[in-house]
Enzyme design. Structure first.
Site, PDB file in Angstrom:
ATOM      1  N   CYS A  64     -13.740   3.492   8.265  1.00 35.39           N
ATOM      2  CA  CYS A  64     -14.964   3.037   7.706  1.00 35.39           C
ATOM      3  C   CYS A  64     -15.095   1.286   7.169  1.00 35.39           C
ATOM      4  CB  CYS A  64     -16.161   3.796   7.034  1.00 35.39           C
ATOM      5  SG  CYS A  64     -17.485   3.534   6.919  1.00 35.39           S
ATOM      6  N   CYS A  86     -16.312   9.704   1.190  1.00 36.54           N
ATOM      7  CA  CYS A  86     -15.757   8.977   1.948  1.00 36.54           C
ATOM      8  C   CYS A  86     -15.471   9.337   2.816  1.00 36.54           C
ATOM      9  CB  CYS A  86     -15.323   8.106   0.627  1.00 36.54           C
ATOM     10  SG  CYS A  86     -14.441   6.521   2.270  1.00 36.54           S
ATOM     11  N   CYS A 130     -24.273   2.687   2.156  1.00 36.98           N
ATOM     12  CA  CYS A 130     -23.063   4.016   2.484  1.00 36.98           C
ATOM     13  C   CYS A 130     -23.280   5.011   3.788  1.00 36.98           C
ATOM     14  CB  CYS A 130     -22.534   4.175   1.459  1.00 36.98           C
ATOM     15  SG  CYS A 130     -20.686   5.759   1.456  1.00 36.98           S
ATOM     16  N   ASP A 133       0.969  -0.894   0.002  1.00 34.44           N
ATOM     17  CA  ASP A 133      -0.153   0.392   0.233  1.00 34.44           C
ATOM     18  C   ASP A 133       0.737   1.031  -0.243  1.00 34.44           C
ATOM     19  OD1 ASP A 133      -2.544   1.658  -0.130  1.00 34.44           O
ATOM     20  OD2 ASP A 133      -2.199   1.284   1.902  1.00 34.44           O
ATOM     21  N   CYS A 179     -20.813 -10.468  -7.816  1.00 35.67           N
ATOM     22  CA  CYS A 179     -21.484  -9.278  -7.209  1.00 35.67           C
ATOM     23  C   CYS A 179     -22.819  -9.155  -7.824  1.00 35.67           C
ATOM     24  CB  CYS A 179     -21.208  -7.832  -7.352  1.00 35.67           C
ATOM     25  SG  CYS A 179     -19.657  -7.540  -6.535  1.00 35.67           S
ATOM     26  N   CYS A 182     -23.512  -2.581  -0.562  1.00 38.91           N
ATOM     27  CA  CYS A 182     -22.215  -1.768  -0.487  1.00 38.91           C
ATOM     28  C   CYS A 182     -22.921  -0.030  -0.790  1.00 38.91           C
ATOM     29  CB  CYS A 182     -21.431  -2.406  -0.664  1.00 38.91           C
ATOM     30  SG  CYS A 182     -21.051  -2.670  -2.365  1.00 38.91           S
ATOM     31  N   CYS A 194     -19.286  -0.825   4.081  1.00 38.58           N
ATOM     32  CA  CYS A 194     -19.573  -1.164   2.758  1.00 38.58           C
ATOM     33  C   CYS A 194     -19.045  -2.698   2.762  1.00 38.58           C
ATOM     34  CB  CYS A 194     -19.048  -0.668   1.758  1.00 38.58           C
ATOM     35  SG  CYS A 194     -17.477  -0.309   1.333  1.00 38.58           S
ATOM     36  N   CYS A 222     -21.470  -7.263   3.123  1.00 35.53           N
ATOM     37  CA  CYS A 222     -21.352  -8.040   1.873  1.00 35.53           C
ATOM     38  C   CYS A 222     -21.323  -8.722   2.103  1.00 35.53           C
ATOM     39  CB  CYS A 222     -19.719  -7.544   1.045  1.00 35.53           C
ATOM     40  SG  CYS A 222     -19.268  -8.270  -0.137  1.00 35.53           S
ATOM     41  N   CYS A 234     -26.122  -7.717  -6.589  1.00 35.12           N
ATOM     42  CA  CYS A 234     -26.428  -7.060  -5.438  1.00 35.12           C
ATOM     43  C   CYS A 234     -25.922  -5.582  -5.183  1.00 35.12           C
ATOM     44  CB  CYS A 234     -26.029  -8.110  -4.509  1.00 35.12           C
ATOM     45  SG  CYS A 234     -25.371  -7.735  -2.520  1.00 35.12           S
TER      46      CYS A 234
END
Length: 247
Positions: A175, A148, A132, A67, A122, A128, A178, A182, A125
């Site tokens: 957060c 966000c 939010c 990251d 997905c 998510c 989302c 799932c 669906c």
């Protein structure tokens, strides 16, 4: 790394379960920040993996990323066959869900590639997107970062605008909403047994204490945690917003 021809991609589970949140317990923190800084823990492990690659292919070079740097980790993970990118833009693995850290080793070693993960599982669906708290998703895989909570509490610099302050709610840092809703996490996420990511005492910090913490005290208590990203000033700002929301 101009000579890189291969990306070796890893997933590490950090899921700690879904205990719910007691409003009186303190501010909420995204699960990935419940333990020591993942950059440090995974960085050391990836260096061992890079060393193994160099040993496997003598003369090769390898460089690790956790990251950091302009590396599209989720896209590389999908190309490596580890999952698909969901409507919430998280990499979803069909056996463990999305509560994972992605590690990357770039190398010029000639390694046999895995097949990409081609399916989008997905379906119809949209849990998510609908869950939010700030309606930050413009559409599937289309996020307005300015709304966000993770962006606001971690990457946003400087004071909040009144509108931003009202969006924070109970979240002191990050957060998980989302991901929490799932179905792939609800059905398949398993609590990690990885000692490197054992939860620490800052899972639900007291906003009152954080709002008045000094830089020195913050460095002592949180210097080796993901809280160091927004820093003492950012966490004081977040704590003030949470306090305002609770009032």
């Amino acid at each position: 790394m101009p000579g890189a021809t291969t990306a070796v991609v890893t997933l590490t589970n950090y899921f700690h379960g879904s205990p719910g949140h007691d409003p009186g317990a303190g501010g909420r923190v995204a699960q990935y920040a419940w333990s020591s800084d993942y950059h440090d823990v995974l960085g050391a492990r990836l260096e061992q993996l890079a060393a193994a690659v160099r040993e496997l292919v003598p003369g090769s070079t390898a460089r690790c990323y956790v990251d950091a740097g302009p590396v599209p980790e989720r896209e590389l993970a999908q190309l490596a066959g580890l999952g698909w990118i969901g409507k919430n833009m998280m990499l979803i693995n069909p056996t463990i869900g999305s509560f994972t850290f992605i590690g990357v080793v770039l190398t010029d070693a000639n390694l046999e590639p895995d097949l990409p993960y081609a399916a989008d599982r997905c379906g119809t669906c949209r849990r998510c997107l609908d869950a939010c708290p700030t309606q930050a998703f413009v559409g599937p895989r289309d996020l307005d970062a300015r709304a966000c909570i993770s962006y606001l509490t971690i990457e946003r610099r400087g004071p909040f605008t009144p509108a931003e302050q009202g969006q924070i709610g109970e979240w002191l840092f990050g957060c998980d909403v989302c991901q929490d809703v799932c179905p792939w996490n609800v059905s398949f996420a398993q609590v990690t047994a990885d000692a490197g990511f054992a939860p620490r005492a800052h899972m639900a910090p007291d906003p009152e204490a954080l709002a008045g913490i000094t830089d020195e005290a913050f460095a002592r208590e949180f210097g080796d945690t993901p809280f160091s990203r927004p820093g003492a000033a950012g966490m004081r700002r977040n704590a003030a917003a949470v306090r305002g929301s609770s009032r």
